[in-house]
Design an enzyme around this catalytic site. Structure first.
Site, short mmCIF file in Angstrom:
data_model
loop_
_atom_site.label_atom_id
_atom_site.label_comp_id
_atom_site.label_asym_id
_atom_site.label_seq_id
_atom_site.Cartn_x
_atom_site.Cartn_y
_atom_site.Cartn_z
CB SER A 1 -4.27 1.06 4.06
OG SER A 1 -3.32 0.96 3.16
CE LYS A 13 -4.73 1.75 -0.19
NZ LYS A 13 -4.04 0.64 -0.06
CB SER A 72 -1.02 0.05 1.13
OG SER A 72 -2.00 -1.02 1.10
#
Length: 361
Positions: A199, A145, A142
């Site tokens: 997340s 992101k 993640s």
């Protein structure tokens, strides 16, 4: 008599040889070990010791250096020599991260971090302060992101516009949990905050899917942005980080973390400690996924955590140490707790390094 004479002669020759061998000045020179002090800011030594002691070295540790290269190198040493490279997987155990399957977790470091990869740099001078397997190209989970957020903000879409969570936003790859029900609507800026602080995968996917050019165009824009930032060995295949195809070495991830704080929204959203949101007639309470920010109160300008099996537990932080802006990258820690302990240990070590520098001036 002849045999006895031969034996005596052989014995005499052996004694002479031994005397000459041990005589001062006639010994073959041994391999010389030089104890070299690591100057402040130098790359920490990567050896082969696998000690798990909790002791943390003092500032300016000492490292051994041989004048002739050893025939055996640790996995990290090999990666450092050849530059960014995807390490070979020597284990077939798919329950392990790629770094552990490649044996990178066995690479020793002075701080005995559980993370297979660690990198700390001075954000202002770009000086490398600490490095371990920083050239290994690995899944980044993640951490992806952050790039998703930059591309979204670059696109100029209306952040107060509402988007709908669709069935295609549901994670069918990892079956990760989400509290955003299909059919619910949420403002783009709220979705971005949830994607960065907690997340939230459905939120991240919906942001990319609703891009005017579509999901594929959005991911392509992520890769173009990576190239523009000099992330030459990075590849993105999805906007959430759920795919193990999103890969980068720590030296590239640093560039991402250098660029992201230039976006005020990314700074604010990624470091939000807690957030309450009304969605589909229910009140949802979210917490930051990084305990160092949420609980320990680190002075973070930016943070992001990540985890999938192939990546292990990852984190990046842009923080202050002795009033210096420092970027920390940790990939493939052993657990959530190990991730926090590794970051704390690295920050404490840097704190002592900087204080020692100040005393030496």
């Amino acid at each position: 008599k002849k045999i006895r004479s031969a034996c005596l002669a052989a014995g005499l020759l052996t004694c002479v040889a031994v005397v000459f061998w041990v005589a001062p000045g006639l010994q073959p020179p041994p391999t010389r070990i030089v104890l070299e002090e690591v100057p402040a800011g130098a790359i920490a030594h990567l050896g082969t010791d696998t000690s798990e002691t909790d002791e943390v070295p003092e500032a300016k540790p000492i490292r051994p250096r041989t004048e002739t290269p050893e025939p055996h190198h640790s996995p990290g040493a090999l990666i450092e020599q050849v530059g960014p490279v995807e390490p070979s997987l020597i284990s077939a155990n798919t329950n392990l991260s790629y770094a552990r399957r490649a044996g990178l977790h066995r690479t020793a470091d002075p701080l005995h971090l559980t993370s297979s990869v660690a990198l700390a740099i001075d954000a202002r001078t770009h000086e490398t302060l600490y490095a371990k397997n920083e050239q290994a190209i690995l899944p980044v989970a993640s951490l992806t992101k952050l790039m998703m957020g930059m591309v979204l903000l670059d696109s100029g879409v209306a952040m107060n516009a509402r988007l709908t969570i669709e069935p295609e936003d549901v994670d069918l790859l990892r079956h990760s949990r989400s509290r955003l029900p299909v059919g619910s609507t949420i403002k783009r800026r709220h979705a971005l905050r949830l994607a960065l602080m907690s997340s939230e995968n459905r939120a991240a996917h919906a942001l990319a899917r609703s891009h005017p050019g579509g999901l594929d165009d959005f991911v392509n824009a992520m890769n173009l942005k990576a190239k523009a930032l000099g992330m030459a060995h990075t590849k993105f295949v999805d906007p959430t980080g759920l795919s193990n195809g999103n890969r980068a070495p720590a030296v590239d991830v640093v560039r991402l973390v250098e660029a992201a704080p230039k976006y005020p929204a990314l700074r604010a959203y990624s470091t939000t400690k807690k957030w309450t949101l009304r969605v589909a007639d229910q009140t949802l309470r979210y917490l930051n996924s990084n305990r160092l920010v949420r609980v320990a109160g680190w002075p973070a300008r930016l943070q992001k955590t990540g985890y999938i099996v192939e990546a292990g537990f990852c984190t990046v932080l842009s923080t202050l140490v002795q009033r210096r802006d420092v970027i920390l990258v940790l990939l493939d820690a052993g657990s959530v707790a190990d991730r926090g302990r590794d970051a704390t240990r690295l920050r404490n070590w840097l704190n002592r390094q900087f204080r020692a520098e100040g005393r030496g001036r």
